[in-house]
Design an enzyme around this catalytic site. Structure first.
Site, PDB file in Angstrom:
ATOM      1  NE  ARG A 119      -3.682  -0.195  -0.050  1.00  0.00           N
ATOM      2  CZ  ARG A 119      -4.912  -0.094   0.489  1.00  0.00           C
ATOM      3  NH1 ARG A 119      -5.379  -1.038   1.255  1.00  0.00           N
ATOM      4  NH2 ARG A 119      -5.676   0.945   0.228  1.00  0.00           N
ATOM      5  CD  GLN A 135     -13.786   1.149   0.584  1.00  0.00           C
ATOM      6  OE1 GLN A 135     -14.538   1.783  -0.166  1.00  0.00           O
ATOM      7  NE2 GLN A 135     -12.537   0.872   0.249  1.00  0.00           N
ATOM      8  CG  ASP A 178      -5.643   6.421   3.307  1.00  0.00           C
ATOM      9  OD1 ASP A 178      -6.748   6.934   3.049  1.00  0.00           O
ATOM     10  OD2 ASP A 178      -5.510   5.239   3.663  1.00  0.00           O
ATOM     11  CG  ASN A 209      -9.458  10.000   3.091  1.00  0.00           C
ATOM     12  OD1 ASN A 209      -9.003   9.043   3.729  1.00  0.00           O
ATOM     13  ND2 ASN A 209     -10.734  10.308   3.110  1.00  0.00           N
ATOM     14  CE  LYS A 210     -10.751   4.205   0.264  1.00  0.00           C
ATOM     15  NZ  LYS A 210      -9.731   3.224  -0.138  1.00  0.00           N
TER      16      LYS A 210
END
Lengths: 290, 290
Positions: free
Chosen positions: B35, B137, B178, B188-189
């Site tokens: 990741r 999610q 993140d 972020n997402k």
């Protein structure tokens, strides 16, 4: 396509339920109530009603079927003009939302007609298509139509649109419209306003491509546009697949309103309207303009 | 949770592959590459490597497992502090994106810890949760976690977020992160930056809630943050269901970067950082600040 379906619905009503005007007026009210946001549907039904009232009762069903065929021919001419005008605004790569091709209009399409025409004339390289949750018209229909037309297409989740727009990969965002108010505020598929806001933030133009029948001069601005809210079951799953737990409320408007201030141009079959729209749209819709 | 998994991965490597430092360094490189965007993973793995190097080889596996337990306790304390600080910013209804609850951190969560705490303290009425395509999610996890916590939750398609934000129904947007660069630019997402742009357009605050381990002071700004691109198959379907035609390219970044200028506050476990972030984050990350 909603307008064509409305006219066909009136012809079907005359052929099956009865040709008296009370029956046709009831059919018109029922058909109009199915999609409150789109203005083309109401226009076509009103046109069918006026035609029915202007001919003898025994000739009404035939007249309404003739109207359907005439409207199909008009649609093809209008879509071709939308495509030519819209294509002139495009270059490089474009991002579009929802489905605005032949499957949406019954003829050449609106924004997608412009995108396909821009590719064929060598102006456009690629079209990025959003998935368009919840009903996924972009993923299901736009990708397929662009494949059929030979236009290179890249699909993206709706969540990826803002970063794509900011990346410099696309030079414009172009969508259709379901209803345009007199000041240029435009109702279109849910998600359109977010794309327009992101385009403004990134400094790239956001364009609407729609026939003048979509313009509702009786609606002064976006606040007057009724927004259809749809079934919560469309959110949290698709088709037979459910991915969210049971008992969750959903917020599921079918459309949103993009403020006129975020729209660089509204492309009609009669030419390209630029701000201020209150004047430029009026010229086209009244039959003036280029 | 990525950090905890990274530490657990190092403990597993020591227990199964070997406790010599070369083996552990190879395990660290492999784990880090899984990741590239998230900074917590690298922090935790570096911490495990440093610990391993500081003890005798025969004690390394036990030491790494002890580290995992210590990190779980730290996570619970940190998440509780994030929740308290973040809750102080909320009132009425909030919109969140992706999943930032116990399933995301292994303890109380980040943004969702703040949202749950704000509901429990009577400040918050309802949380609106985006579906968060492509991996959903929000639809799958956030709705479930909020149901478990007793917080009223409304799910929405990602496309509906901009119109919800403009409707006045939500008073703030709050998400996790993140990776946060030294200037406050935040990865972020995918979809987060679009929400931040819409919030700025509507004039409501956009907040980040993330532990100081997420701050990467070595990264000067968002341009330096590596973005993971994921499999095209995630777009155009979900699970075993496909809804787009075959052969369509996809644009599928897992994250986007929200410019610091769009972020009203970055909530850390040590307190709330406000712009300019280059100074406010430095104070918290260096161990200073409240």
């Amino acid at each position: 396509l909603l307008g064509l379906c409305g006219a066909a619905g009136m012809a079907i009503a005359a052929s099956s339920a009865g040709t008296d005007l009370v029956t046709l007026q009831q059919a018109a009210a029922t058909l109009k109530s199915t999609r409150p946001t789109a203005v083309d549907l109401g226009h076509a039904i009103d046109r069918a009603l006026q035609l029915a009232a202007s001919v003898d009762e025994h000739a009404r069903a035939d007249a309404l079927w003739d109207l359907c065929e005439a409207m199909l021919r008009e649609q093809a001419e209008s879509d071709a003009a939308l495509g030519r005008h819209g294509a002139s605004l495009l270059a490089g790569n474009v991002l579009t939302h929802c489905n605005t091709g032949p499957l949406a209009t019954g003829a050449g399409g609106t924004a997608l007609a412009a995108i396909i025409e821009a590719f064929r004339s060598g102006r456009l390289e690629r079209c990025f298509a959003t998935e368009t949750r919840p009903l996924l018209q972009g993923a299901r229909l736009t990708t397929w139509e662009l494949q059929q037309a030979g236009v290179p297409v890249t699909l993206l989740p709706d969540t990826a649109a803002a970063s794509l727009i900011r990346s410099g990969e696309v030079t414009a965002v172009m969508t259709g419209a379901d209803r345009i108010a007199a000041n240029g505020d435009t109702a279109n598929k849910i998600g359109t306003s977010g794309l327009a806001i992101a385009a403004a933030y990134a400094g790239i133009p956001f364009y609407i491509v729609a026939p003048t029948t979509t313009v509702d001069l009786h609606g002064p601005d976006g606040a007057a546009i009724p927004i259809e809210f749809r079934n919560a079951a469309e959110v949290g799953g698709f088709g037979g697949l459910r991915w969210s737990p049971g008992g969750v409320d959903a917020y599921n408007p079918a459309f949103d309103v993009t403020p006129a201030a975020l729209i660089a141009a509204i492309v009609t079959e009669r030419g390209i309207a630029r701000p201020p729209y209150r004047e430029s749209l009026l010229a086209f819709v009244d039959g003036g303009g280029s």
